[in-house]
Design an enzyme around this catalytic site. Structure first.
Site, mmCIF file in Angstrom:
data_model
loop_
_atom_site.group_PDB
_atom_site.id
_atom_site.type_symbol
_atom_site.label_atom_id
_atom_site.label_comp_id
_atom_site.label_asym_id
_atom_site.label_seq_id
_atom_site.Cartn_x
_atom_site.Cartn_y
_atom_site.Cartn_z
ATOM 1 N N GLY A 71 66.407 70.286 11.947
ATOM 2 C CA GLY A 71 67.666 70.632 11.321
ATOM 3 C C GLY A 71 68.367 69.467 10.655
ATOM 4 N N THR A 72 68.323 68.292 11.265
ATOM 5 C CA THR A 72 69.009 67.124 10.700
ATOM 6 C C THR A 72 68.450 66.762 9.339
ATOM 7 O OG1 THR A 72 69.597 66.231 12.869
ATOM 8 C CG2 THR A 72 69.518 64.677 11.039
ATOM 9 N N ASN A 152 77.631 74.555 17.898
ATOM 10 C CA ASN A 152 76.714 74.133 18.953
ATOM 11 C C ASN A 152 77.404 73.749 20.259
ATOM 12 O OD1 ASN A 152 77.543 71.843 17.189
ATOM 13 N ND2 ASN A 152 76.459 70.613 18.709
ATOM 14 N N GLN A 180 71.724 76.877 15.642
ATOM 15 C CA GLN A 180 71.960 77.561 16.912
ATOM 16 C C GLN A 180 71.840 79.082 16.799
ATOM 17 O OE1 GLN A 180 72.251 76.330 19.897
ATOM 18 N NE2 GLN A 180 72.499 74.161 19.410
ATOM 19 N N SER A 200 65.671 74.733 13.405
ATOM 20 C CA SER A 200 64.918 73.762 14.194
ATOM 21 C C SER A 200 64.181 74.512 15.286
ATOM 22 C CB SER A 200 65.880 72.729 14.796
ATOM 23 O OG SER A 200 65.172 71.619 15.293
ATOM 24 N N HIS A 202 62.767 73.874 18.102
ATOM 25 C CA HIS A 202 62.958 73.672 19.543
ATOM 26 C C HIS A 202 64.198 74.369 20.083
ATOM 27 C CE1 HIS A 202 66.175 70.451 19.729
ATOM 28 N NE2 HIS A 202 65.854 70.383 18.446
ATOM 29 N N CYS A 328 73.854 65.158 21.955
ATOM 30 C CA CYS A 328 73.869 63.821 21.364
ATOM 31 C C CYS A 328 75.048 63.004 21.872
ATOM 32 C CB CYS A 328 73.912 63.903 19.841
ATOM 33 S SG CYS A 328 75.281 64.866 19.189
#
Length: 378
Positions: A71-72, A152, A180, A200, A202, A328
């Site tokens: 995603g980043t 998130n 999300q 993403s 994961h 994070c």
């Protein structure tokens, strides 16, 4: 010691079926998709089949899906392209977006002088659509709106269809960090006109290090990484074949079992909300996270009536994995930028914990958590 994992918004366990697909690919499909020989062609065919199958879930074409490392990278690819290559001069967003968005916008503001308009957030962490409409009306330059679908940290659901309609009405690009939401909610991109979304793997029981961006047909992006013409020239780098196939399988299972998984997880969240009120009567819930209609069924952000800086650490010692906001920020001295944006200072200083659920969680684990909470509370 019993272990309970309630940090699924940070990452999820990989499904056995996904591991099986990836293991088979590692053993039998090692070719480089850019190679012209049969090994390369086999790998290329597998990647393109995965792209096509992923696109079907969103009612888009395969050519609108770009594989990334997650995603980043996808957020960066879209936001940087919007300013550098698409001529965007104004970005409308909020201060509670994921750091992949906030920090990228800060960079674009500093280096390229882009104008950033931050929408106000109410005491529940929601935007006002009227203010968005006013901001779009006032903008006299090419504009991009960047608002996440599911927050998130607090799980708030953006009225994504209404936002998309406003952006289309005022001819603005719409980018949504949907990390999300993908794998948990259905999204028909022919009905909801979003220009860019990101995912993403994961976050929906797939492997780490792989994701994708949706870029609506007709919008031309240029690569941030230079060196090859992979991903139709949008993203240079040899495709992560095994992870892409694992992501395809994880998304397929997510969509196939979405209804039953939602019912199971939502019932756990509802039980959690009801029970924790009896254990800690003065407990509060951040944002809309206790509202089953206005928040994701996977996230619950709890604010305790005290400040215990060791609470997450002590829960971990008892085998319970949770997060103090976003992953994070866990382990750092920085407070949550999301909670700080709408809570009063006295409330923001209290201990807040994000509990996030998956289909692997069981009611017995929640009961165990409550027993641990009673110990930690003492």
């Amino acid at each position: 010691m019993e272990k309970v994992y309630l940090d699924n918004a940070a990452t999820t366990p990989i499904l056995p079926e996904v591991i099986e697909v990836m293991t088979h690919s590692m053993s039998n499909n090692f070719g480089n998709p850019s190679s012209t020989h049969q090994f390369g062609r086999t790998a290329k065919a597998a990647v393109e089949k995965a792209r096509k199958n992923i696109a079907k879930h969103f009612n888009v074409t395969a050519g609108e899906i770009v594989f990334t490392s997650g995603g980043t990278e996808a957020d960066n690819l879209i936001l940087q392209n919007a300013v550098i290559n698409l001529g965007v001069q104004t970005i409308i967003t909020t201060k509670i977006e994921h750091h992949a968005v906030i920090h990228t916008i800060d960079f674009l503001k500093e280096v390229y002088g882009v104008t950033v308009v931050y929408l106000e957030i109410n005491d529940k962490g929601d935007i006002h659509l009227d203010e968005l409409k006013e901001a779009l009306l006032k903008s006299n330059s090419k504009t991009l709106v960047s608002l996440m679908w599911v927050n998130n940290e607090i799980g708030n659901l953006l009225p994504i269809k209404e936002v998309a309609e406003l952006c289309k009405e005022y001819n603005a690009y719409f980018h949504s960090d949907t990390v999300q939401a993908i794998g948990h909610y259905e999204l028909d991109l022919q009905e909801v006109f979003i220009d860019f979304i990101v995912a993403s793997a994961h976050k929906f029981h797939g492997p780490k290090g792989v994701g994708f961006a949706f870029v609506r047909k007709g919008i031309a992006l240029k690569p941030m990484l230079h060196g090859g013409d992979q991903e139709r020239g949008v993203r240079s780098s040899t495709e992560n074949v095994h992870a892409i196939l694992g992501m395809e399988k994880a998304l397929e299972i997510s969509f196939d079992k979405m209804k039953e998984d939602k019912e199971k997880i939502e019932s756990l969240k509802k039980y959690f909300i009801e029970e924790i009120k009896t254990i800690i009567p003065n407990v509060e819930f951040n944002g809309q996270s206790d509202n089953l209609e206005k928040s994701s069924y996977t996230i619950l952000n709890v604010r305790f009536p005290f400040n215990d800086k060791m609470m997450i650490f002590n829960l971990d010692l008892k085998g319970v994995a949770v997060s103090g906001g976003s992953a994070c920020q866990s382990g750092s001295n920085k407070g949550s930028h999301v909670l700080g944006a709408f809570l009063k200072e006295a409330e923001a200083e209290k201990s807040s914990i994000r509990f996030s659920f998956s289909k692997f969680n069981k009611k017995e684990e929640i009961v165990h958590l409550f027993n641990v909470l009673k110990e930690v509370k003492k």
